[in-house]
Write an enzyme that holds these catalytic residues in place. Structure first.
Site, short mmCIF file in Angstrom:
data_model
loop_
_atom_site.label_atom_id
_atom_site.label_comp_id
_atom_site.label_asym_id
_atom_site.label_seq_id
_atom_site.Cartn_x
_atom_site.Cartn_y
_atom_site.Cartn_z
N CYS A 58 47.96 29.28 15.00
CA CYS A 58 48.53 27.93 15.05
C CYS A 58 48.24 27.24 16.38
CB CYS A 58 50.02 27.99 14.78
SG CYS A 58 50.86 29.21 15.78
N LYS A 79 60.51 37.54 13.87
CA LYS A 79 61.61 36.94 13.10
C LYS A 79 62.65 38.00 12.73
CE LYS A 79 58.66 33.42 10.82
NZ LYS A 79 58.90 32.22 11.62
N GLU A 85 60.78 30.10 17.70
CA GLU A 85 60.77 31.57 17.66
C GLU A 85 60.91 32.02 19.12
OE1 GLU A 85 56.94 32.37 16.00
OE2 GLU A 85 57.79 32.78 14.05
N GLU A 115 57.59 26.91 11.68
CA GLU A 115 56.50 27.05 12.66
C GLU A 115 55.24 26.73 11.87
OE1 GLU A 115 54.17 27.44 14.83
OE2 GLU A 115 54.13 29.60 15.17
O1 TXE Z 1 49.83 29.01 4.26
P1 TXE Z 1 51.11 29.02 3.38
P2 TXE Z 1 48.31 29.15 3.80
C1 TXE Z 1 48.66 26.58 8.18
C2 TXE Z 1 47.17 26.42 8.40
C3 TXE Z 1 46.60 26.85 7.10
C4 TXE Z 1 47.60 26.26 6.16
C5 TXE Z 1 47.63 26.89 4.82
O2 TXE Z 1 46.88 25.07 8.60
O3 TXE Z 1 45.33 26.31 6.86
O4 TXE Z 1 48.84 26.47 6.80
O5 TXE Z 1 47.65 28.29 4.92
C6 TXE Z 1 54.44 31.19 1.47
N1 TXE Z 1 57.74 28.29 -1.23
N2 TXE Z 1 49.18 27.87 8.61
O6 TXE Z 1 48.06 28.47 2.51
O7 TXE Z 1 50.75 28.85 1.93
C7 TXE Z 1 53.20 32.03 1.33
O8 TXE Z 1 53.29 32.91 0.23
C8 TXE Z 1 57.97 29.35 -0.45
C9 TXE Z 1 49.73 27.89 9.91
O9 TXE Z 1 47.92 30.53 3.87
O10 TXE Z 1 52.05 28.08 4.00
C10 TXE Z 1 53.21 32.74 2.68
O11 TXE Z 1 54.12 33.82 2.66
N3 TXE Z 1 56.99 30.03 0.18
C11 TXE Z 1 50.39 29.12 10.23
C12 TXE Z 1 53.70 31.66 3.62
O12 TXE Z 1 54.36 30.69 2.79
C13 TXE Z 1 55.73 29.60 0.04
C14 TXE Z 1 50.08 30.36 9.54
C15 TXE Z 1 52.61 30.94 4.41
O13 TXE Z 1 51.60 30.52 3.53
C16 TXE Z 1 55.42 28.48 -0.75
C17 TXE Z 1 49.55 30.17 8.21
C18 TXE Z 1 56.50 27.82 -1.41
N4 TXE Z 1 56.31 26.75 -2.19
C19 TXE Z 1 49.09 28.96 7.82
N5 TXE Z 1 54.09 28.28 -0.70
C20 TXE Z 1 50.85 29.31 11.63
N6 TXE Z 1 51.77 28.47 12.07
O14 TXE Z 1 50.44 30.23 12.31
C21 TXE Z 1 53.58 29.22 0.10
N7 TXE Z 1 54.56 30.04 0.56
#
Ligand code: TXE
Length: 496
Positions: free
Chosen positions: A287, A162, A460, A251
Site C-alpha cells: 500500500c 491486527k 494499525e 487500511e
Molecule cells: O483486494 P480486496 P484485492 C488494494 C490494491 C489492489 C486492490 C484490489 O489497490 O489492487 O486493493 O486488491 C476481502 N466483503 N489493496 O482485490 O478484494 C478479500 O477476500 C468482505 C491494498 O486483492 O479488497 C480479502 O480477504 N470482504 C491493500 C480482502 O478483502 C471482502 C492490500 C482484501 O481483498 C469483500 C490489498 C467484501 N465484499 C489490496 N471483497 C493494502 N492496503 O495493502 C473482498 N473482500
C-alpha cells in the site's frame, strides 16, 4: 485438485471443514495449485459468530488477567520465531514473493505480538478531575467479537498486526484471510493454541471476499471490522457496517510519492537505491509502494540514467532462489492490470524507459517498469499495485509538494534530502498518514500506520490500534454527595 492438501478453517481449536465446497490456492510463480481451502457459507459464518460471542461472554479470555494475556502473546511470538522457516516457505509459495524478502519481513513479525503483549501488561486506566467528593475511573474494556479481513500481499504480517492488537485487548477474533494467500494465517490457529490461547478465541475462516467476507461483515453482532484491502471492498462493507453501528478500521490503497531533492546529488547512489527499494519491493504490491518518483529537475537526468541501469539489472525470477530480487505478482488479473496501466500511460504521452510487459517466464511475472509521465496521467494518479512506476520531473520544492499531494490517496510518502531544514519543511506540508525522511517502508509495531482521505480510516500499530479494540467505561463513585432532588427538606435547605 483431489490430490491437493485441503486446509480447513480453524474453528474452536481445530481444523474444521465448513462445507464440501473448496477453493484452490495457486502459486503465482508456477501457476500451479498448492492446496485447497474452505469456501465458508453464510450459515456456517453466522454459527461461528454466535460461538465466538459465547466464547467472549465466558470470560475465558475477555476477563483474563493482563499478565495472562501477556504470557500467551509472548509465547506465541516465541513459537513464531522458532517456526519461522515453515512460515517463510508458505508465504513464498502462496505469494510468489522472493524468499530473501519474506525471511527479512517475517523475522520481525513476532515483534508485533511482543509489543501488544507489553501494552496489555502496562496499560493503565485513568481517574478524571471530577468535581466534588466523587471518584471517576476510566477503564478500557474489550469490545467483543471482531472481524478482521486481511489481504494477500503481506499475509502474515498484516494478520498478525491486527490479531495481536485485538487479542491483547481481550477480544475474540474472527480472521478472514485473502482467498489468494491464506495458508500462513491458517497456521496461526495451532500456534496460538500451543501458546495457551483458549479455544474459540481466534477463529480463522476462509472463502471469497464477495461471499464469506461479505457474510461475515453483514453479521450485526460484530463489535468492530478491521479491513486491509481495496477501496471497492471498503465501499461494499461500510454501508452495512454503518447500518449495524459497527465501527471500522480501513487500511486501503496509496500512491506514495518518493520526493528526491537536489541535495541528494551529492549521494546519487543512495537516492537511486532508495527509489529501487521504495518502488520494487514486493513487486510494487504494497500500500505504500513508492509508485511516483518526483525528481527535482536539477538532478533528474543523472538520477534517471543511474536508476535505469539499476532497474535493468534487477534479478527477476524463481522466488525460492535466494538470489532472486523480484518475484511474481499475485495473479493473471494483476499482470493484465499492469499491462493496461502501461498502455494507458503510453496513450497519455508517457515514455517507457524500461520494462513495460509481462516477463516471458512461466508464472505471473511483470518486468520492473519505469515510465516517464506527467502529474495528471492515470499512472500518476491511480494505484497499480504492481511494478509499474511513474517518474515525474519537477521544477521546484513547491512543485514537488503540490504533485505529492495531488492524488486522492494520502497513505505514505518519502522525502530524500540532505538539507535538514528542507526535510522538516516538506515533511510538514505533505498530507500523508506516514511520512518518512530519508527512508521508505520503515515500520515498527509502535508506529501508527494508516492513511487519510481515500487511503483509509483509523490506524494499525501503536497505542491507537490497541485502543481501537477497547471501549472506555466511565465509573462514577460518589463518596459524599447526598441525593437532594425531590426531597423537600434538602431542597429547601439548598435554596432557602
Ligand atoms: O483486494 P480486496 P484485492 C488494494 C490494491 C489492489 C486492490 C484490489 O489497490 O489492487 O486493493 O486488491 C476481502 N466483503 N489493496 O482485490 O478484494 C478479500 O477476500 C468482505 C491494498 O486483492 O479488497 C480479502 O480477504 N470482504 C491493500 C480482502 O478483502 C471482502 C492490500 C482484501 O481483498 C469483500 C490489498 C467484501 N465484499 C489490496 N471483497 C493494502 N492496503 O495493502 C473482498 N473482500
Amino acid at each position: 485438485m483431489t490430490d491437493l492438501p485441503h486446509v480447513a478453517n480453524w474453528v474452536d481449536g481445530a481444523y474444521t471443514r465448513a462445507s464440501p465446497a473448496s477453493i484452490a490456492v495457486v502459486n503465482p510463480a508456477t501457476e500451479l495449485p498448492v492446496a485447497t481451502i474452505d469456501a465458508t457459507p453464510r450459515d456456517v459464518v453466522d454459527a461461528i459468530v454466535t460461538r465466538s460471542q459465547q466464547q467472549f461472554a465466558s470470560g475465558a479470555w475477555s476477563h483474563a488477567e493482563a499478565s495472562d494475556r501477556f504470557a500467551v502473546l509472548v509465547k506465541a511470538a516465541a513459537l513464531l520465531r522458532s517456526n519461522l522457516a515453515e512460515f517463510v516457505e508458505l508465504e513464498v509459495r502462496q505469494t510468489g514473493r522472493p524468499v530473501r524478502e519474506m525471511q527479512t519481513q517475517l523475522a520481525r513479525v513476532p515483534e508485533w505480538l511482543e509489543y501488544f503483549a507489553g501494552l496489555a501488561r502496562v496499560h493503565e486506566g485513568a481517574v478524571t478531575p471530577f468535581k466534588g467528593p466523587v471518584v471517576n475511573t476510566l477503564t478500557r474494556l474489550p469490545i467483543g467479537v471482531v472481524a478482521q479481513i486481511t489481504p494477500w500481499n503481506h499475509p502474515l504480517l498484516i494478520a498478525t498486526k491486527k490479531i495481536g492488537a485485538a487479542l491483547a485487548a481481550g477480544n475474540t477474533v474472527i480472521v478472514k484471510p485473502s482467498e489468494l494467500a491464506p495458508l500462513s494465517v491458517l497456521k496461526l490457529g495451532e500456534l496460538f493454541q500451543t501458546a495457551g490461547l483458549p479455544d474459540g478465541t481466534l477463529q480463522i475462516i476462509c472463502g471469497y471476499g464477495r461471499d464469506t467476507g461479505k457474510f461475515l461483515c453483514e453479521n450485526a453482532h460484530l463489535a468492530r471490522i478491521d479491513l486491509t484491502g481495496g477501496l471497492a471492498t471498503y465501499r461494499a462493507i461500510a454501508p452495512v457496517a454503518a447500518y449495524n453501528m459497527i465501527p471500522m478500521t480501513a487500511e486501503l490503497g496509496g500512491k506514495a510519492p518518493v520526493c528526491i531533492f537536489p541535495s541528494m546529488g551529492s549521494d546519487m547512489e543512495q537516492a537511486v537505491k532508495a527509489a529501487l527499494f521504495a518502488s520494487f519491493i514486493a513487486s510494487g504490491q504494497t500500500c505504500v509502494t513508492g509508485s511516483r518518483l518526483l525528481v527535482h529537475a536539477d538532478i533528474y537526468d543523472e538520477f534517471v540514467a543511474l536508476l535505469l541501469l539499476r532497474t535493468k539489472a534487477l534479478r527477476v525470477g524463481d522466488p525460492t532462489d535466494p538470489e532472486t530480487q523480484i518475484g511474481a505478482v499475485i495473479n493473471q488479473a494483476s499482470v493484465e492490470r499492469c499491462s493496461a496501466f502501461v498502455s494507458r500511460a503510453v496513450e497519455d504521452g508517457g515514455k517507457i524507459l524500461c520494462g513495460g510487459k509481462p516477463s516471458e517466464r512461466k508464472g505471473f511475472f511483470f518486468e520492473p517498469t519505469l515510465i516517464e509521465t506527467h502529474s495528471k496521467s492515470d499512472l500518476s494518479c491511480n494505484e497499480v499495485f504492481g511494478p509499474v512506476i511513474a517518474i515525474l520531473k519537477c521544477t521546484s520544492e513547491e512543485d514537488i509538494i503540490a504533485v505529492a499531494n495531488g492524488t486522492d490517496f494520502a497513505l505514505g510518502a518519502s522525502v530524500w534530502t540532505r538539507d535538514f531544514t528542507q526535510a522538516h519543511r516538506v515533511a510538514e506540508k505533505i498530507d500523508a498518514g506516514v511520512v518518512w525522511v530519508n527512508g521508505h517502508h520503515l515500520n515498527d509495531p509502535s508506529s501508527p500506520w494508516g492513511g487519510f482521505r481515500q487511503s483509509g480510516i483509523g490506524k494499525e500499530n501503536g497505542r491507537e490500534a490497541y485502543e481501537s479494540y477497547t471501549k472506555v467505561k466511565s465509573t462514577v463513585l460518589n463518596y459524599g454527595v447526598s441525593p437532594a432532588w425531590f426531597d423537600d427538606k434538602a431542597e429547601n435547605a439548598r435554596y432557602g
